[in-house]
Design a protein around this motif. Sequence first.
Motif, PDB file in Angstrom:
ATOM      1  N   MET A   1      -1.150  13.209  -1.981  1.00 45.71           N
ATOM      2  CA  MET A   1       0.416  13.521  -1.117  1.00 45.71           C
ATOM      3  C   MET A   1       1.258  14.385  -1.810  1.00 45.71           C
ATOM      4  SD  MET A   1       2.138  13.603   1.683  1.00 45.71           S
ATOM      5  CE  MET A   1       1.136  12.286   2.656  1.00 45.71           C
ATOM      6  N   VAL A   2       1.452  14.146  -3.407  1.00 43.38           N
ATOM      7  CA  VAL A   2       2.300  14.958  -3.857  1.00 43.38           C
ATOM      8  C   VAL A   2       2.190  16.367  -4.850  1.00 43.38           C
ATOM      9  CG1 VAL A   2       3.248  15.310  -6.464  1.00 43.38           C
ATOM     10  CG2 VAL A   2       3.822  13.234  -4.704  1.00 43.38           C
TER      11      VAL A   2
ATOM     12  N   PHE B   1       0.512  -1.298  -0.120  1.00 38.36           N
ATOM     13  CA  PHE B   1      -0.096   0.124   0.092  1.00 38.36           C
ATOM     14  C   PHE B   1       1.125   1.444   0.259  1.00 38.36           C
ATOM     15  CE2 PHE B   1      -2.211   3.334   2.342  1.00 38.36           C
ATOM     16  CZ  PHE B   1      -3.030   3.361   2.078  1.00 38.36           C
ATOM     17  N   ALA B   2       1.817   1.225   0.336  1.00 42.77           N
ATOM     18  CA  ALA B   2       2.389   2.142   0.600  1.00 42.77           C
ATOM     19  C   ALA B   2       4.083   2.777  -0.490  1.00 42.77           C
ATOM     20  CB  ALA B   2       3.818   2.273   2.407  1.00 42.77           C
ATOM     21  N   VAL B   3       3.940   1.616  -1.180  1.00 39.98           N
ATOM     22  CA  VAL B   3       5.023   2.063  -2.522  1.00 39.98           C
ATOM     23  C   VAL B   3       4.666   3.379  -3.017  1.00 39.98           C
ATOM     24  CG1 VAL B   3       5.973   0.155  -3.917  1.00 39.98           C
ATOM     25  CG2 VAL B   3       6.036  -0.316  -2.051  1.00 39.98           C
ATOM     26  N   PRO B   4       3.424   3.301  -3.839  1.00 43.42           N
ATOM     27  CA  PRO B   4       3.067   3.937  -5.057  1.00 43.42           C
ATOM     28  C   PRO B   4       3.780   5.738  -3.986  1.00 43.42           C
ATOM     29  CG  PRO B   4       1.299   2.225  -5.000  1.00 43.42           C
ATOM     30  CD  PRO B   4       2.158   2.396  -3.292  1.00 43.42           C
ATOM     31  N   THR B   5       2.829   5.257  -2.997  1.00 43.79           N
ATOM     32  CA  THR B   5       3.793   7.244  -2.188  1.00 43.79           C
ATOM     33  C   THR B   5       5.202   7.661  -2.275  1.00 43.79           C
ATOM     34  OG1 THR B   5       1.987   7.431  -0.965  1.00 43.79           O
ATOM     35  CG2 THR B   5       3.523   8.532  -0.832  1.00 43.79           C
ATOM     36  N   LEU B   6       5.794   5.917  -1.957  1.00 43.31           N
ATOM     37  CA  LEU B   6       7.142   6.068  -1.860  1.00 43.31           C
ATOM     38  C   LEU B   6       7.292   6.486  -3.765  1.00 43.31           C
ATOM     39  CD1 LEU B   6      10.011   6.133  -0.926  1.00 43.31           C
ATOM     40  CD2 LEU B   6      10.307   3.479  -1.518  1.00 43.31           C
ATOM     41  N   GLU B   7       6.890   5.868  -4.573  1.00 41.86           N
ATOM     42  CA  GLU B   7       7.352   6.125  -5.964  1.00 41.86           C
ATOM     43  C   GLU B   7       7.428   7.042  -6.439  1.00 41.86           C
ATOM     44  OE1 GLU B   7       9.194   3.379  -7.496  1.00 41.86           O
ATOM     45  OE2 GLU B   7       9.207   2.218  -6.188  1.00 41.86           O
ATOM     46  N   ALA B   8       5.767   8.116  -6.215  1.00 39.49           N
ATOM     47  CA  ALA B   8       5.618   9.203  -6.510  1.00 39.49           C
ATOM     48  C   ALA B   8       6.335  10.447  -5.855  1.00 39.49           C
ATOM     49  CB  ALA B   8       4.210   9.408  -5.971  1.00 39.49           C
ATOM     50  N   LEU B   9       6.668   9.966  -4.287  1.00 39.11           N
ATOM     51  CA  LEU B   9       7.835  11.266  -4.041  1.00 39.11           C
ATOM     52  C   LEU B   9       8.723  11.524  -4.524  1.00 39.11           C
ATOM     53  CD1 LEU B   9       6.724  10.697  -0.272  1.00 39.11           C
ATOM     54  CD2 LEU B   9       6.423  12.255  -1.660  1.00 39.11           C
ATOM     55  N   VAL B  10       9.553  10.249  -5.140  1.00 38.66           N
ATOM     56  CA  VAL B  10      11.008   9.930  -5.929  1.00 38.66           C
ATOM     57  C   VAL B  10      10.244  10.731  -7.088  1.00 38.66           C
ATOM     58  CG1 VAL B  10      12.689   8.541  -7.226  1.00 38.66           C
ATOM     59  CG2 VAL B  10      12.481   8.213  -4.602  1.00 38.66           C
ATOM     60  N   ALA B  11       9.263  10.102  -8.249  1.00 45.17           N
ATOM     61  CA  ALA B  11       9.812  10.605  -9.342  1.00 45.17           C
ATOM     62  C   ALA B  11       9.059  12.603  -9.700  1.00 45.17           C
ATOM     63  CB  ALA B  11       8.464  10.214 -10.091  1.00 45.17           C
TER      64      ALA B  11
ATOM     65  N   VAL C   1      -0.140  17.906  -1.976  1.00 49.57           N
ATOM     66  CA  VAL C   1      -0.301  18.148  -0.995  1.00 49.57           C
ATOM     67  C   VAL C   1       1.612  19.363  -0.868  1.00 49.57           C
ATOM     68  CG1 VAL C   1      -0.203  18.366   1.958  1.00 49.57           C
ATOM     69  CG2 VAL C   1      -2.344  17.122   0.415  1.00 49.57           C
ATOM     70  N   LEU C   2       2.247  18.147  -1.067  1.00 54.41           N
ATOM     71  CA  LEU C   2       3.408  19.010  -0.605  1.00 54.41           C
ATOM     72  C   LEU C   2       3.404  20.094  -1.419  1.00 54.41           C
ATOM     73  CD1 LEU C   2       5.638  15.057  -0.340  1.00 54.41           C
ATOM     74  CD2 LEU C   2       4.631  17.164   1.655  1.00 54.41           C
ATOM     75  N   ALA C   3       3.416  19.845  -2.862  1.00 55.90           N
ATOM     76  CA  ALA C   3       4.076  20.674  -3.863  1.00 55.90           C
ATOM     77  C   ALA C   3       3.100  22.369  -3.578  1.00 55.90           C
ATOM     78  CB  ALA C   3       3.098  20.509  -4.726  1.00 55.90           C
ATOM     79  N   ASP C   4       2.158  22.139  -2.801  1.00 56.20           N
ATOM     80  CA  ASP C   4       1.294  23.537  -1.985  1.00 56.20           C
ATOM     81  C   ASP C   4       1.195  23.362  -0.943  1.00 56.20           C
ATOM     82  OD1 ASP C   4       0.711  26.102  -2.252  1.00 56.20           O
ATOM     83  OD2 ASP C   4      -0.343  26.204  -3.714  1.00 56.20           O
ATOM     84  N   LEU C   5       1.789  23.146   0.094  1.00 65.99           N
ATOM     85  CA  LEU C   5       1.147  23.000   1.312  1.00 65.99           C
ATOM     86  C   LEU C   5       0.615  23.848   1.882  1.00 65.99           C
ATOM     87  CD1 LEU C   5       3.989  21.792   3.361  1.00 65.99           C
ATOM     88  CD2 LEU C   5       2.087  20.587   3.270  1.00 65.99           C
ATOM     89  N   GLY C   6       0.727  25.734   1.143  1.00 63.38           N
ATOM     90  CA  GLY C   6      -0.272  26.957   2.127  1.00 63.38           C
ATOM     91  C   GLY C   6      -1.802  26.499   1.647  1.00 63.38           C
ATOM     92  N   ALA C   7      -1.858  25.778   0.605  1.00 63.26           N
ATOM     93  CA  ALA C   7      -4.030  25.181  -0.186  1.00 63.26           C
ATOM     94  C   ALA C   7      -3.711  24.649   0.544  1.00 63.26           C
ATOM     95  CB  ALA C   7      -3.416  25.129  -2.187  1.00 63.26           C
ATOM     96  N   HIS C   8      -3.563  23.980   1.334  1.00 66.11           N
ATOM     97  CA  HIS C   8      -4.209  22.815   1.935  1.00 66.11           C
ATOM     98  C   HIS C   8      -4.699  23.055   3.780  1.00 66.11           C
ATOM     99  CE1 HIS C   8      -2.995  20.438  -1.551  1.00 66.11           C
ATOM    100  NE2 HIS C   8      -3.829  20.223  -2.046  1.00 66.11           N
ATOM    101  N   PRO C   9      -4.926  24.074   4.350  1.00 64.90           N
ATOM    102  CA  PRO C   9      -4.589  24.310   5.925  1.00 64.90           C
ATOM    103  C   PRO C   9      -5.117  23.204   6.771  1.00 64.90           C
ATOM    104  CG  PRO C   9      -6.593  25.566   4.681  1.00 64.90           C
ATOM    105  CD  PRO C   9      -5.794  24.764   3.177  1.00 64.90           C
ATOM    106  N   PRO C  10      -4.791  22.978   7.490  1.00 67.79           N
ATOM    107  CA  PRO C  10      -5.557  21.934   8.148  1.00 67.79           C
ATOM    108  C   PRO C  10      -6.669  21.867   8.673  1.00 67.79           C
ATOM    109  CG  PRO C  10      -3.083  23.044  10.164  1.00 67.79           C
ATOM    110  CD  PRO C  10      -3.870  23.413   7.805  1.00 67.79           C
ATOM    111  N   VAL C  11      -7.598  20.870   8.776  1.00 68.11           N
ATOM    112  CA  VAL C  11      -9.164  21.345   9.806  1.00 68.11           C
ATOM    113  C   VAL C  11      -9.243  19.907  10.734  1.00 68.11           C
ATOM    114  CG1 VAL C  11     -10.911  20.598   8.681  1.00 68.11           C
ATOM    115  CG2 VAL C  11      -9.890  21.861   7.172  1.00 68.11           C
ATOM    116  N   VAL C  12      -9.926  20.445  11.779  1.00 74.58           N
ATOM    117  CA  VAL C  12      -9.726  19.693  12.531  1.00 74.58           C
ATOM    118  C   VAL C  12     -10.597  18.714  12.484  1.00 74.58           C
ATOM    119  CG1 VAL C  12     -10.281  19.518  14.736  1.00 74.58           C
ATOM    120  CG2 VAL C  12      -8.642  21.564  14.607  1.00 74.58           C
TER     121      VAL C  12
END
Length: 301
Positions: free
Chosen positions: A175-176, A11-21, A178-189
Motif C-alpha cells: 500500500m505504501v 491484520f490492519a495495524v501494520p498498514t496504519l503503522e506503515a502509513l504513519v512511518a 502504491v501511494l508513493a507512485d499512483l501513476g505507476a499502478h494503473p487500475p486493472v479490471v
Amino acid sequence: MRIIFMGTPQFAVPTLEALVAAGHDVVAAYSQPPRAAGRGKKLQPSAVQLAAEAHGINVRTPVSLKGADEQAAFAALEADVAVVAAYGLILPQAVLDAPRLGCLNVHGSLLPRWRGAAPVQRAILAGDALTGVTIMQMERGLDTGPMLATLETPVDRKNAGELTTELSEKGAALMVAVLADLGAHPPVVQPDEGVTYAHKIDKAESRLDFAREAVDVERQVRAFAPVPGAFFELEGERYRVLAADVVNESGAAGVVLDDVLTIACATGAIRPTLIQRAGRPAMDVAALLRGRAIVAGTKLG
C-alpha cells in the motif's frame, strides 16, 4: 497525503503503522466500536483503535456509515484518499466518493479469487498453493473493484495465524508503495473468470471431519489455528488440535490407531503435534498423553 484510515483487527495495524512511518498525515482512523470480551465482558477497543490512539490519531467508531451526518463528517475531513483494511462495515457510495482519490483497500487474497470475509482460511482449506495481497480501488460490489497491485506468497504449511501476519505485513508495504507512485499502478479490471467467494467461517466448520481425506483434515487444522482451533471431542471434552502431520496409516475414520494419537481418516491419517484441552495451555501431544491416556481403538467425535 492526507489520509483517512479504516480498519479494525490486528491484520490492519501494520498498514496504519506503515502509513504513519511513511510520513502521511492520517487525519482520522475509523474502526468498529469496542466489543465485549473476556470473562468480565468488558468493552475492548479494537487493535486499530489502540494503535491509532498511541499515535495521537483521532478515532471514530460509528455503528454505521449510512446516516447523512456520518457521511458529512467523513467528507469534512477533506482526505486525499481513504485506506481500508478489514474494516468490517459496508462503505456507502457517498463515503466511497468523498476522498479526492477514492478508497483503496488492502485485501488478503489474489483477486478475483477469494472475495469476501475469510480469504486466508478459505485459501488454506482449498489447498491453494499460492495466495497473496491485492491493493484494490473500492466500489459498491464486494471486493469487485479494479486492482492496482498484487503480491504473491506461497501457502506452504502455514496456518491461518502465520499467513494472516505475513499478508498483513506484505499488504502494508504494498500500500505504501502504491501511494508513493499512483501513476505507476494503473487500475486493472478484475477478470470474470476465477471468481470465488470466501464466505464467513461458521464455527461448526472447525469440528474435525475424519470422514474426509487426511490432507483435508490437516488443512482444517491449519485453517483454524490458532483460533478458533479445529477440534474433536472425547467423553464430552473438547480438544483443540493446533498442528498435525499427515501420515501413511489407515483404519476406521475417527479411530485412534496407536499410543501416539494417530487418528485414521477416510484416506490416510493425521498425527496431532500440538493440542489444547479446555482451559489449559497448548502442549505437545506427548505431554498431553502423559496426563490423559487416549488408547488405540478410541473413537473420537
